[in-house]
Design a protein around this motif. Structure first.
Motif, mmCIF file in Angstrom:
data_model
loop_
_atom_site.group_PDB
_atom_site.id
_atom_site.type_symbol
_atom_site.label_atom_id
_atom_site.label_comp_id
_atom_site.label_asym_id
_atom_site.label_seq_id
_atom_site.Cartn_x
_atom_site.Cartn_y
_atom_site.Cartn_z
ATOM 1 N N LEU A 162 -9.432 1.599 -2.754
ATOM 2 C CA LEU A 162 -7.983 1.535 -2.564
ATOM 3 C C LEU A 162 -7.418 2.913 -2.241
ATOM 4 N N VAL A 163 -7.885 3.927 -2.988
ATOM 5 C CA VAL A 163 -7.413 5.295 -2.729
ATOM 6 C C VAL A 163 -7.804 5.736 -1.321
ATOM 7 N N LYS A 164 -9.016 5.395 -0.908
ATOM 8 C CA LYS A 164 -9.481 5.746 0.435
ATOM 9 C C LYS A 164 -8.606 5.088 1.501
ATOM 10 N N ASP A 165 -8.253 3.809 1.284
ATOM 11 C CA ASP A 165 -7.413 3.104 2.251
ATOM 12 C C ASP A 165 -6.035 3.739 2.347
ATOM 13 N N VAL A 166 -5.440 4.077 1.203
ATOM 14 C CA VAL A 166 -4.090 4.644 1.199
ATOM 15 C C VAL A 166 -4.074 6.022 1.855
ATOM 16 N N ILE A 167 -5.057 6.856 1.524
ATOM 17 C CA ILE A 167 -5.106 8.192 2.130
ATOM 18 C C ILE A 167 -5.305 8.083 3.637
ATOM 19 N N SER A 168 -6.172 7.177 4.068
ATOM 20 C CA SER A 168 -6.367 6.976 5.508
ATOM 21 C C SER A 168 -5.084 6.492 6.170
ATOM 22 N N GLY A 169 -4.343 5.606 5.482
ATOM 23 C CA GLY A 169 -3.074 5.137 6.034
ATOM 24 C C GLY A 169 -2.052 6.242 6.170
ATOM 25 N N ILE A 170 -2.004 7.155 5.208
ATOM 26 C CA ILE A 170 -1.057 8.277 5.286
ATOM 27 C C ILE A 170 -1.393 9.176 6.467
ATOM 28 N N PHE A 171 -2.669 9.512 6.629
ATOM 29 C CA PHE A 171 -3.058 10.365 7.751
ATOM 30 C C PHE A 171 -2.861 9.647 9.083
ATOM 31 N N MET A 172 -3.061 8.340 9.097
ATOM 32 C CA MET A 172 -2.828 7.577 10.315
ATOM 33 C C MET A 172 -1.358 7.663 10.734
ATOM 34 N N LEU A 173 -0.451 7.590 9.745
ATOM 35 C CA LEU A 173 0.966 7.712 10.049
ATOM 36 C C LEU A 173 1.318 9.125 10.498
ATOM 37 N N LEU A 174 0.758 10.122 9.813
ATOM 38 C CA LEU A 174 1.072 11.510 10.165
ATOM 39 C C LEU A 174 0.597 11.840 11.579
ATOM 40 N N GLU A 175 -0.560 11.334 11.947
ATOM 41 C CA GLU A 175 -1.133 11.657 13.257
ATOM 42 C C GLU A 175 -0.699 10.695 14.352
ATOM 43 N N ASP A 176 0.042 9.649 13.984
ATOM 44 C CA ASP A 176 0.538 8.677 14.970
ATOM 45 C C ASP A 176 -0.608 8.135 15.824
#
Length: 344
Positions: A162-176
């Protein structure tokens, strides 16, 4: 006669908590009554400290939220903060993007990031405030913090996916990397993005199947909707004249570029590169065109249609058909060798 010695009255004292507080000590100095000083400590001093902790926590939360909101609002301007720029715009000497990022999409992405940041700030500020308030109420925080640390480690091991998914989602948003409405290739799932979350991305493929992909499982992303796209068309011309076919195809491609309905999608004029490969059926001529991402499908279809029609009108298609020979099956009772090589 026995003389009784008077025992002097002990000097009144207050508790350690009260003696360390200036207000409590001042009340004790004024009245000299320990219970009154300690009562004032618990009735006035402790509540005031707790209220002060809450007030400071709310003030810090308000100030940080205001900064985040201001950061989000600046995305509507041309000068976007570096943290909110897509990764490709932060790379030095990168190729300029012909199709600039849509302001509405940038605003939505910034609001999503701002929401995550505001939630994180609220959780951290009030968690610290709660620990300080418990300390004011004389709770022993050492076992609590130790238990919280152990529980955090246990939850971290158990919920590392779950933590891995959330961190990946945050970076996905930051990097567009992609957004709602983009056509993406995520490996097995290829289609249009319908929703983007911190943990899950949903993609609708060409057959209508809705895919739910955990962000932590996305290893690579092919985004077909960002920036520009390239249309590549390989047309067979058989063993006809390459120069003649190139001239015919170039005229057809220029006609497509001049079409009022498609002209806005061309970023560069289409170009007929020439012979791409030689097969058993003859030569393949490649035509390329640089287009906008959203206009690529329409340009691709129209370019193929016009090229096919141009080759047919010029007679090159007939030359391809006449050059192909197919073996004709021998009729029963006839010589197989005599039946070979006949054209259908």
């Amino acid at each position: 006669m026995t003389a009784f010695q008077e025992t002097p009255n002990p000097t009144p004292t207050v508790g350690a908590d009260c003696s360390s507080d200036a207000v409590c000590q001042r009340v004790f100095d004024w009245f000299g009554i320990p219970w009154l000083a300690e009562s004032s400590f618990w009735i006035f001093v402790k509540p005031l400290r707790i209220l002060l902790i809450l007030a400071v926590a709310l003030l810090i939360r308000w100030a940080v939220h205001r900064t985040i909101n201001r950061l989000v609002r600046t995305t509507a301007n041309t000068s976007v903060p570096t943290i909110l720029r897509p990764l490709r715009e932060r790379i030095p000497n990168s190729t300029p993007d012909p199709a600039s990022v849509v302001p509405e999409r940038r605003r939505q992405r910034a609001e999503a990031i701002g929401s995550v940041l505001r939630s994180g700030v609220t959780a951290v500020v009030f968690a610290i405030a709660a620990l300080l308030i418990l300390g004011e109420l004389n709770f022993n925080l050492a076992p609590l913090i130790a238990s919280a640390g152990i529980a955090g480690v246990a939850i971290g091991f158990g919920a590392q996916t779950l933590v891995k998914d959330v961190i990946s989602g945050i970076f996905m948003l930051l990097e567009d990397q992609y957004g709602v409405g983009d056509t993406v290739d995520l490996g097995e799932a290829i289609g249009v993005v319908e929703s983007v979350g911190l943990r899950i991305t949903t993609v609708r493929d060409g057959r209508g199947v809705l895919w739910y992909i955990r962000n932590g499982e996305i290893i690579r992303v092919g985004n077909k909707s960002q920036g520009w796209a390239m249309v590549v068309v390989d047309m067979p011309i058989g063993f006809a004249s390459v120069d003649e076919a190139t001239t015919v195809m170039r005229s057809a491609a220029e006609a497509v570029a001049a079409d009022p309905d498609l002209a806005a999608h061309f970023l560069d004029p289409p170009d007929v590169l020439g012979v791409e490969q030689i097969t058993i059926d003859g030569a393949m001529i490649r035509t390329v065109a640089k287009t906008t991402a959203e206009g690529q499908p329409d340009v691709n279809r129209e370019l193929r249609r016009r090229l096919t029609a141009a080759l047919e009108e010029s007679g090159i298609t007939a030359q391809i058909a006449s050059a192909r020979m197919y073996p004709r099956p021998a009729a029963p009772g006839h010589d197989t060798d005599n039946a070979r090589g006949g054209a259908t």
